[in-house]
Scaffold this motif. Structure first.
Motif, PDB file in Angstrom:
ATOM      1  N   GLN A   1       0.847  -1.164   0.003  1.00  0.00           N
ATOM      2  CA  GLN A   1       0.164  -0.025   0.217  1.00  0.00           C
ATOM      3  C   GLN A   1       0.923   1.260   0.017  1.00  0.00           C
ATOM      4  OE1 GLN A   1      -1.787   1.577   3.703  1.00  0.00           O
ATOM      5  NE2 GLN A   1      -3.690   1.028   2.827  1.00  0.00           N
ATOM      6  N   VAL A   2       0.365   2.221  -0.797  1.00  0.00           N
ATOM      7  CA  VAL A   2       1.214   3.748  -0.600  1.00  0.00           C
ATOM      8  C   VAL A   2       0.318   4.626  -0.273  1.00  0.00           C
ATOM      9  CG1 VAL A   2       2.114   5.377  -1.920  1.00  0.00           C
ATOM     10  CG2 VAL A   2       2.226   3.049  -3.060  1.00  0.00           C
ATOM     11  N   TYR A   3       0.936   5.120   0.889  1.00  0.00           N
ATOM     12  CA  TYR A   3       0.003   6.289   1.776  1.00  0.00           C
ATOM     13  C   TYR A   3       0.900   7.539   1.653  1.00  0.00           C
ATOM     14  CZ  TYR A   3      -1.004   8.839   5.973  1.00  0.00           C
ATOM     15  OH  TYR A   3      -1.275   9.637   7.071  1.00  0.00           O
ATOM     16  N   LYS A   4       0.650   8.643   1.066  1.00  0.00           N
ATOM     17  CA  LYS A   4       1.250   9.834   0.923  1.00  0.00           C
ATOM     18  C   LYS A   4       0.706  10.973   1.455  1.00  0.00           C
ATOM     19  CE  LYS A   4      -0.697   9.293  -3.764  1.00  0.00           C
ATOM     20  NZ  LYS A   4      -1.594   8.303  -3.443  1.00  0.00           N
ATOM     21  N   LEU A   5       1.445  11.876   1.879  1.00  0.00           N
ATOM     22  CA  LEU A   5       0.753  12.997   2.728  1.00  0.00           C
ATOM     23  C   LEU A   5       1.784  14.438   2.650  1.00  0.00           C
ATOM     24  CD1 LEU A   5       2.417  13.805   5.444  1.00  0.00           C
ATOM     25  CD2 LEU A   5       0.995  11.802   6.398  1.00  0.00           C
ATOM     26  N   VAL A   6       1.067  15.439   2.718  1.00  0.00           N
ATOM     27  CA  VAL A   6       2.019  16.701   2.895  1.00  0.00           C
ATOM     28  C   VAL A   6       1.645  17.191   4.434  1.00  0.00           C
ATOM     29  CG1 VAL A   6       2.496  17.581   0.533  1.00  0.00           C
ATOM     30  CG2 VAL A   6       0.078  17.923   1.639  1.00  0.00           C
ATOM     31  N   ASN A   7       2.619  17.677   5.029  1.00  0.00           N
ATOM     32  CA  ASN A   7       2.022  18.024   6.466  1.00  0.00           C
ATOM     33  C   ASN A   7       2.037  19.373   6.355  1.00  0.00           C
ATOM     34  OD1 ASN A   7       2.602  18.175   9.265  1.00  0.00           O
ATOM     35  ND2 ASN A   7       4.251  16.793   9.527  1.00  0.00           N
ATOM     36  N   LEU A   8       0.941  19.642   7.419  1.00  0.00           N
ATOM     37  CA  LEU A   8       0.455  21.269   7.585  1.00  0.00           C
ATOM     38  C   LEU A   8       0.720  21.611   8.806  1.00  0.00           C
ATOM     39  CD1 LEU A   8      -2.582  20.697   5.111  1.00  0.00           C
ATOM     40  CD2 LEU A   8      -0.493  21.551   4.603  1.00  0.00           C
ATOM     41  N   ILE A   9       1.399  20.834   9.593  1.00  0.00           N
ATOM     42  CA  ILE A   9       1.626  21.074  11.134  1.00  0.00           C
ATOM     43  C   ILE A   9       2.212  22.583  11.276  1.00  0.00           C
ATOM     44  CG2 ILE A   9       3.741  20.202  11.465  1.00  0.00           C
ATOM     45  CD1 ILE A   9       0.700  19.627  14.005  1.00  0.00           C
ATOM     46  N   ASP A  10       2.905  23.032  10.713  1.00  0.00           N
ATOM     47  CA  ASP A  10       3.597  24.408  10.801  1.00  0.00           C
ATOM     48  C   ASP A  10       2.732  25.417  10.328  1.00  0.00           C
ATOM     49  OD1 ASP A  10       3.815  23.763   8.153  1.00  0.00           O
ATOM     50  OD2 ASP A  10       5.780  24.522   7.881  1.00  0.00           O
ATOM     51  N   GLN A  11       1.551  25.318   9.772  1.00  0.00           N
ATOM     52  CA  GLN A  11       0.562  26.047   9.263  1.00  0.00           C
ATOM     53  C   GLN A  11      -0.618  26.475  10.164  1.00  0.00           C
ATOM     54  OE1 GLN A  11       1.226  27.891   6.364  1.00  0.00           O
ATOM     55  NE2 GLN A  11       3.197  26.864   6.952  1.00  0.00           N
ATOM     56  N   PRO A  12      -1.077  27.578  10.151  1.00  0.00           N
ATOM     57  CA  PRO A  12      -2.425  27.922  11.250  1.00  0.00           C
ATOM     58  C   PRO A  12      -3.605  27.248  10.579  1.00  0.00           C
ATOM     59  CG  PRO A  12      -1.657  29.988  10.035  1.00  0.00           C
ATOM     60  CD  PRO A  12      -0.575  29.120   9.771  1.00  0.00           C
ATOM     61  N   SER A  13      -3.592  27.224   9.276  1.00  0.00           N
ATOM     62  CA  SER A  13      -4.905  26.315   8.587  1.00  0.00           C
ATOM     63  C   SER A  13      -4.683  25.660   7.338  1.00  0.00           C
ATOM     64  CB  SER A  13      -5.880  27.483   8.536  1.00  0.00           C
ATOM     65  OG  SER A  13      -5.564  28.352   7.343  1.00  0.00           O
ATOM     66  N   ASP A  14      -5.459  25.221   6.663  1.00  0.00           N
ATOM     67  CA  ASP A  14      -5.174  24.466   5.479  1.00  0.00           C
ATOM     68  C   ASP A  14      -5.439  25.335   4.270  1.00  0.00           C
ATOM     69  OD1 ASP A  14      -7.819  24.575   5.544  1.00  0.00           O
ATOM     70  OD2 ASP A  14      -8.204  22.226   5.348  1.00  0.00           O
ATOM     71  N   THR A  15      -5.599  26.723   4.350  1.00  0.00           N
ATOM     72  CA  THR A  15      -5.997  27.606   3.313  1.00  0.00           C
ATOM     73  C   THR A  15      -4.837  28.546   3.318  1.00  0.00           C
ATOM     74  OG1 THR A  15      -7.249  28.976   5.217  1.00  0.00           O
ATOM     75  CG2 THR A  15      -8.510  27.318   3.683  1.00  0.00           C
ATOM     76  N   THR A  16      -3.727  28.511   4.067  1.00  0.00           N
ATOM     77  CA  THR A  16      -2.883  29.474   3.677  1.00  0.00           C
ATOM     78  C   THR A  16      -1.952  29.325   2.466  1.00  0.00           C
ATOM     79  OG1 THR A  16      -1.000  27.953   4.685  1.00  0.00           O
ATOM     80  CG2 THR A  16      -2.230  29.405   6.309  1.00  0.00           C
ATOM     81  N   THR A  17      -1.335  30.362   2.051  1.00  0.00           N
ATOM     82  CA  THR A  17      -0.723  30.220   0.900  1.00  0.00           C
ATOM     83  C   THR A  17       0.225  28.779   0.549  1.00  0.00           C
ATOM     84  OG1 THR A  17      -0.961  32.426   0.326  1.00  0.00           O
ATOM     85  CG2 THR A  17       0.757  31.120  -1.018  1.00  0.00           C
ATOM     86  N   ILE A  18       0.980  28.611   1.609  1.00  0.00           N
ATOM     87  CA  ILE A  18       2.078  27.638   1.785  1.00  0.00           C
ATOM     88  C   ILE A  18       1.036  26.049   1.766  1.00  0.00           C
ATOM     89  CG2 ILE A  18       3.684  26.366   3.298  1.00  0.00           C
ATOM     90  CD1 ILE A  18       4.788  28.893   4.020  1.00  0.00           C
ATOM     91  N   SER A  19       0.114  26.130   2.626  1.00  0.00           N
ATOM     92  CA  SER A  19      -0.678  24.953   2.586  1.00  0.00           C
ATOM     93  C   SER A  19      -1.499  24.522   1.255  1.00  0.00           C
ATOM     94  CB  SER A  19      -2.027  25.009   3.654  1.00  0.00           C
ATOM     95  OG  SER A  19      -1.455  25.030   5.017  1.00  0.00           O
ATOM     96  N   LEU A  20      -2.045  25.625   0.646  1.00  0.00           N
ATOM     97  CA  LEU A  20      -2.521  25.290  -0.562  1.00  0.00           C
ATOM     98  C   LEU A  20      -1.616  24.798  -1.653  1.00  0.00           C
ATOM     99  CD1 LEU A  20      -5.125  28.361  -0.665  1.00  0.00           C
ATOM    100  CD2 LEU A  20      -5.587  25.818  -0.214  1.00  0.00           C
TER     101      LEU A  20
END
Length: 430
Positions: A327-346
């Motif tokens: 199985q392949v599980y792939k993610l991007v970590n957003l732990i350093d962002q205040p939300s999932d809608t910041t420029t970096i998160s997006l």
């Protein structure tokens, strides 16, 4: 209505909605009753995997339950999605080891396996139980484990031959002794103090036995991995859960049952299944795509084979069985962002979606399989017709299972009371 057991929900479907809703939180229903003599456990719907492992470890070191690595996962959500873990290759999924359940239907009736019937019992073990009702408790089969298991971690970079070693992993490990499970974690990183990037691959193994038995097997079939006695640790099974769960192997096992000790995370993830080894040229494309990101990504490959080859795709709703290499599980970590809608998160989420496209030619197809417990609303949410629902439903369950789940749903909850954006739809003409 939303039903939350552990709340470990990748899209928050168990505790959020875009309209006013009621949440049934099972947090106070978490008693666990272990019967060592009968090798069974009754576990209430609000218990966490860490609490289950800890409770077992206080009774015995020679029984365990084949569930996942993360102690904060709710037992109920885990089992209702199928559930894989470090004992997968030897004992199958968590759902394969469910013996009975206490279940409340839409009319308030409390049912067991006999009174609910085998079709509904089949459906709640991998079909997403919250589409059908409320699981109050599960009866589990505990499985034998040795008093000591062997752990090892091997870390290699591209400069140390990581591409060749991973390429061989795909051929060797799915066919290896089923007492060995291996999680492969892949990240990009800078080389030393330079701005040049490399790929680091961690091979994290757990063997149901001692190092004296394991080392000759690996040296014969996979000497390139270079597992030595010096890097092997023989520990209790519960200690392996500490390590895979992100704790120190020497930590007190009580930490597994301490909900406040579990760190909170924030990320976006996707899943796939690989049935044909990825060629080296494909691996190089994958590494190059990872270099385009900001090192917030992580890939995990989880080895299949072994016992999973013995199950039909329709044994439970969970269909990812014979022929799956990993199985392949792939993610991007957003732990350093205040939300999932910041420029970096997006930007990170956009990269993950494009990475998903890069993988398409190397993973399963028709359907391209996905894991229900890593729910992903990018796959779709429409359920106005079978054609619309099948876009995401067949990826989680494949066609035969998805159609059967709809038939069961239409019988036990024809009014579609238990629903969320990716719940099993109710069609009377299935």
């Amino acid at each position: 209505m939303r039903i939350r057991s552990g709340g470990h929900d990748y899209e928050g479907l168990s505790y959020t909605a875009d309209v006013p809703f009621v949440m049934l939180d099972l947090v106070n229903m978490r008693s666990i009753d272990i019967n060592v003599e009968n090798q069974t456990a009754w576990v209430q719907g609000g218990a966490l995997l860490g609490e289950l492992y800890y409770t077992i470890s206080q009774k015995t070191d020679t029984l365990y339950f084949p569930a996942g690595m993360c102690p904060s996962v709710g037992v109920s959500g885990f089992l209702s999605g199928g559930g894989y873990g470090n004992l997968l290759r030897k004992y199958g999924t968590g759902a394969d080891n469910v013996l009975d359940a206490r279940f409340m239907d839409v009319n308030g009736n409390i049912l067991d396996r006999e009174s609910m019937g085998e079709d509904l019992f089949w459906a709640i073990r991998g079909g997403g139980a919250s589409s059908f009702g409320i699981v109050l408790a599960w009866k589990l089969r505990l499985v034998p484990v040795p008093e000591r298991v062997t752990l090892f971690i091997v870390s290699v970079t591209l400069e140390q031959g990581a591409t060749d070693i991973f390429h061989k992993y795909q051929y060797v490990l799915p066919n290896f002794d089923r007492d060995l499970q291996m999680r492969v974690q892949i990240n990009s990183e800078y080389i030393g103090n330079t701005t040049n990037k490399t790929i680091r691959i961690l091979f994290h193994g757990i063997y149901q036995g001692n190092a004296d038995t394991l080392l000759p097997l690996l040296n014969q079939s996979f000497p390139e991995l270079n597992v030595t006695r010096e890097i092997c640790q023989e520990v209790r099974m519960v200690q392996s859960t500490l390590q895979f769960g992100g704790f120190s192997i020497s930590a007190h096992v009580e930490v597994l049952a301490n909900r406040s000790a579990i760190p909170k995370t924030n990320f976006k993830s996707k899943s796939d299944y690989v049935r044909t080894p990825i060629p080296k040229s494909g691996l190089i494309k994958i590494w190059e795509k990872m270099f385009e990101n900001d090192m917030s990504e992580m890939l995990q490959m989880y080895t299949f084979g072994g016992k999973m080859e013995e199950y039909s795709d329709t044994a439970t709703p969970y269909p990812h069985r014979a022929g799956v290499l990993y199985q392949v599980y792939k993610l991007v970590n957003l732990i350093d962002q205040p939300s999932d809608t910041t420029t970096i998160s997006l930007k990170r989420i956009a990269w993950l979606r494009s990475f998903d496209e890069t993988l398409e030619s190397y993973v399963s197809s028709n359907p391209r399989e996905a894991y229900l417990n890593y729910n992903d609303l990018d796959l779709g949410v429409g359920s106005g017709s079978y054609e619309e629902a099948s876009v995401w439903g067949e990826r989680y369950w494949k066609r035969e299972n998805f159609k059967k789940l709809i038939r069961v749903k239409s019988i036990v909850d024809p009014g579609n009371f238990f629903r969320h954006p990716q719940s099993i739809p109710s069609f009377s003409d299935m």
